[in-house]
Design a protein around this motif. Sequence first.
Motif, short mmCIF file in Angstrom:
data_model
loop_
_atom_site.label_atom_id
_atom_site.label_comp_id
_atom_site.label_asym_id
_atom_site.label_seq_id
_atom_site.Cartn_x
_atom_site.Cartn_y
_atom_site.Cartn_z
N PHE A 1 -9.86 2.61 0.11
CA PHE A 1 -10.64 1.38 0.21
C PHE A 1 -9.78 0.19 0.64
O PHE A 1 -10.08 -0.47 1.63
CB PHE A 1 -11.31 1.10 -1.14
N MET A 2 -8.71 -0.10 -0.12
CA MET A 2 -7.86 -1.25 0.20
C MET A 2 -7.29 -1.18 1.61
O MET A 2 -7.37 -2.15 2.35
CB MET A 2 -6.72 -1.36 -0.81
N PRO A 3 -6.69 -0.04 2.01
CA PRO A 3 -6.16 0.03 3.36
C PRO A 3 -7.23 -0.30 4.42
O PRO A 3 -6.94 -0.97 5.40
CB PRO A 3 -5.70 1.48 3.49
N PRO B 1 -8.71 5.55 -3.00
CA PRO B 1 -7.43 5.06 -2.48
C PRO B 1 -7.52 4.55 -1.04
O PRO B 1 -6.63 3.85 -0.59
CB PRO B 1 -6.51 6.29 -2.58
N MET C 1 -5.14 6.42 9.52
CA MET C 1 -4.46 7.17 8.46
C MET C 1 -5.22 7.07 7.14
O MET C 1 -5.26 8.02 6.37
CB MET C 1 -3.03 6.66 8.29
N ALA C 2 -5.80 5.89 6.90
CA ALA C 2 -6.54 5.71 5.65
C ALA C 2 -7.74 6.64 5.60
O ALA C 2 -8.11 7.16 4.55
CB ALA C 2 -6.97 4.26 5.51
N MET D 1 -3.22 2.22 10.81
CA MET D 1 -3.40 2.28 9.36
C MET D 1 -4.81 2.72 9.00
O MET D 1 -5.00 3.52 8.08
CB MET D 1 -3.10 0.91 8.75
N LEU E 1 0.82 -1.21 0.00
CA LEU E 1 0.00 0.00 0.00
C LEU E 1 0.85 1.26 0.00
O LEU E 1 0.40 2.33 -0.40
CB LEU E 1 -0.91 0.02 1.23
N LEU F 1 -0.94 -1.81 14.73
CA LEU F 1 -0.56 -1.41 13.37
C LEU F 1 -1.79 -1.18 12.50
O LEU F 1 -1.90 -0.16 11.81
CB LEU F 1 0.33 -2.50 12.75
N SER F 2 -2.72 -2.13 12.56
CA SER F 2 -3.89 -1.99 11.69
C SER F 2 -4.75 -0.82 12.13
O SER F 2 -5.34 -0.13 11.30
CB SER F 2 -4.69 -3.29 11.65
N ARG G 1 -9.57 -1.77 -9.00
CA ARG G 1 -10.02 -0.41 -9.28
C ARG G 1 -10.21 -0.18 -10.78
O ARG G 1 -11.13 0.53 -11.19
CB ARG G 1 -9.03 0.59 -8.69
N LEU H 1 -7.03 9.96 4.13
CA LEU H 1 -6.72 10.10 2.70
C LEU H 1 -7.88 10.75 1.97
O LEU H 1 -9.03 10.58 2.36
CB LEU H 1 -6.46 8.72 2.09
N PRO H 2 -7.56 11.49 0.90
CA PRO H 2 -8.65 12.12 0.15
C PRO H 2 -9.54 11.06 -0.52
O PRO H 2 -9.06 10.05 -1.02
CB PRO H 2 -7.90 12.94 -0.91
#
Lengths: 502, 184
Positions: free
Chosen positions: B60-62, B58, B44-45, B41, A181, B37-38, A454, B48-49
Amino acid sequence: MQALGLLGNAFVSIMHPASILLMIAGVAIGIVFGSIPGLSASMAVALMLPLTFSMTPSLGMNTLVAVYIGGISGGLISAILLNMPGTASSIATTFDGYPMAKKGEAMKALGLGIVFSALGSIFSFLVLTFCAPLLADVALKFTPAENFGICFFALTMVAILSSGNMIRGLLAGMLGLMFTLIGMAPIDGTARFTFGNPNLMAGFDTLPTLIGIFAISDILITAEAMGNGKLETIPINKVKGFGFSMKEFVYHLPNFLRSALIGTGIGILPGIGGSTSGMLSYVTAKNMSKHPEEFGKGCPDGIVATESANNATIGGAMIPLLVLGIPGDGVTAMMLGGFLIHGLSAGPLLFVKNGDVVYGIFAACIICTLIMLVVEWTCIKGFVQVLKVPKHILLPLILVLCCVGAYATNNRIFDVQSILIFGVVGYLFHKFKLPTTPFVLCFLIGSMLETYLRRGIMQYKSFGAFFTRPIFDAFFFVAVGVLVWSVFKELKTFYAKKKALG
Amino acid sequence: MKTLTKEESSDGTEKGGTEMFFKKYGDIVVGIFFMALSAVMMVMAQMLPKSKVMEVGPEFMPMVIGVITFALAAALTFLSIKNFKMHNAEIKADDIEDCDYKRVLESVILMLVYVFMMKPVGFILSTLVFLFCQMMVLSPDDERGKKQAILLAVIDVVFTLVVFFLFRYGFKIVLPAGIFSINL
C-alpha cells in the motif's frame, strides 16, 4: 503543593558531594557522546548502566539522568560548529546554527543554544513534576490513529519547509519516504526492495543516514571547492557572557515558550521523539516569524526553537516512563532497564512505593541541567577552537569518527557502507539544488507513519473509522488545511514571478 | 537584451561546462529520474505479496508514495520544459563556480575503498592509509609539500590510535581488528 515539599526534600537529599560529582561526570560523558556524530545518548546510557550497579537506586538513577541530559544537549555543539548533528535531536539546529557560525557568530549561536536548551529542559521538568500523572492519562488516550495523525501532520510540514520551491522539496521528501520502505514491512515483516541483500532487511538506520547526508556530503562539497585554493577561514567574533543581550532574550521568550510546549507535548507521546519535535518547532517558528525568509541563513530564532524543543522532549518522555512504565525511545528504554536493575518497577505504583527516588530524579533533572549549562558555558571557548583547524585536516578526521560511530550503532560494517550511499545522495542533492531538510524529515517519520497507519487499521478495521477519533480529526484536518494553503501560496508566487518576467 | 544573456551563458559554458549543465537541465534530469524511480517502485510493489487479513498490505505505502512521486516528477519535468527559456534567462554567468571534480572523484573512491576494506584489513591499518590519503587529496595545491605531509602523517597516526583505544577501552566498542588479531 505536596509535590513542592517532596521536591524540596529531594533537593536536600541529593545535595551531597558524591552525588554532585557523579552528576558532573555523567553530564560531561553525555556531552562527549552527544557531540560526536554517531555516538548517541542511548549508547552513553547503556554504557553507564553497568557502572551504576553498585550504587544506591537514587544515586544510580541520578547518574543515568545526568548522562541522558548531557547527551541530548551535547548534539548542538557539533551541529553548530561542524554542520553535522551529533544526535538526531539536533538536526534542525544545523539549519541556522552552522550559517551563524559561518558568519562569525559561533559563540553567540552556542550561547543561545546552551541557554535555551537548559531552559527547555527545566520547563519540561517543571511540567513533569507537577502534572505527570495528569498528562500520562492523556498519553494513554493516544491510539495508533492519533499517532498516525501526528505523523501525517509532521509530514505536511515538508510543504511549508520547501515553500518557494515546493515541487522539488516534496520530491526530496518522497525520496526520504522511499528509503524508509526498504527492509521489512511493519506488522507482517514482508521483505520489500531488499534485492536479496540480507543487510537490507533491517532497513537503513537513522544515524548512519543522517551522518551520510550531512557529514559525507560536506566533505565532497569541500573537495569540490578546493580546486580554486579558496580556503575560507571562519571568523570567530568575541562575545561577552552568552553572547546575547537581555533585550534579545526577552524577544526570544514567546518563541521559547511555544517550542518548549511542542517539545514537551511530543515527548509525552511514546515513539515520536526529539528529532521530530525539533523539526516541528523549527517550522512553527518559521511560520510564526515576521521574517521567515531569514530562516536557514543564520537566524537565531531557529536555534532557540529547536534547542528549546528537543530538550523539553526529555521531560516529556520521562512522563510515560515514570508514570506508566512505557519507554518512548531508545534512551528511555535504557532508563527503564536501569529501574529494573535497581529493583524499581516504573508505573503507577512507583510514585507510591518509591516516592523519594522519583522526586530525587526530578530534582536531579533540574540540577543536571544547571550543571550542563555551566559545563558547556565554560567550555564554549574551547569548542570554537575547532573552527580554526583547517578543513582539509578536520573533515577527514570527522569522517573517520562518523564511520566509527556508524559502526558502533549496530556493530555492522553495513552501516558504515551505507553512510557512503547517503553521502553521495547528499552530494547529488547539492548539485541538483534539492533541499535535504525534507528528505531528512520524511526519512525520520516515514516508517512511523506506515506502522501507525497499519496498526490503526488493524485496530479499527478501516481507515474511515479513524475519523471517529476527535484528536485524529484535529491533526488531520489542520494538516490538510496547511497543505492546501501552502499550495495556494506557492501558485500565487509562481504566477507573480512569471508575470514579472514576462 | 536576449542576445547579451546568450553571450554570457556561452562564456559560462567555457568556464564550467558541467556546472552550466546542472543549471540548465538540472530540473529536467531530476524530474525524469524521479519518474523512472517511482515507476520501477510501483511495478515492484505490485509484485509484493498481498496481505490476506487486511485491506492495507505491504504494497500500500509504496503505491501511494509511487503515485504521488510520479505526479510531482511529471509536473516538474513538464514545467521546466515549458519554462525552459524563462529559466535560462535567469541564469547569470557570474554565479557559475569552478568545481574541482577531480578531488571529488578521488575522495569518493578513497571512501569507497575505505569502507569496504575496514572489515578485512582492520580499523587501524585501513584508517592509517585512508586518513593520510584523504587529507592529502583535500589539501590545497600549495600545501602539499614534504613538511605538510609529515605533519599530516603525525596527526594521522596519533588520531587513529587514540580513536581505536578510546573506543576499545573507554566506550567498550571493539572496532574491526582485521589482520591484527591481537588482544590488546
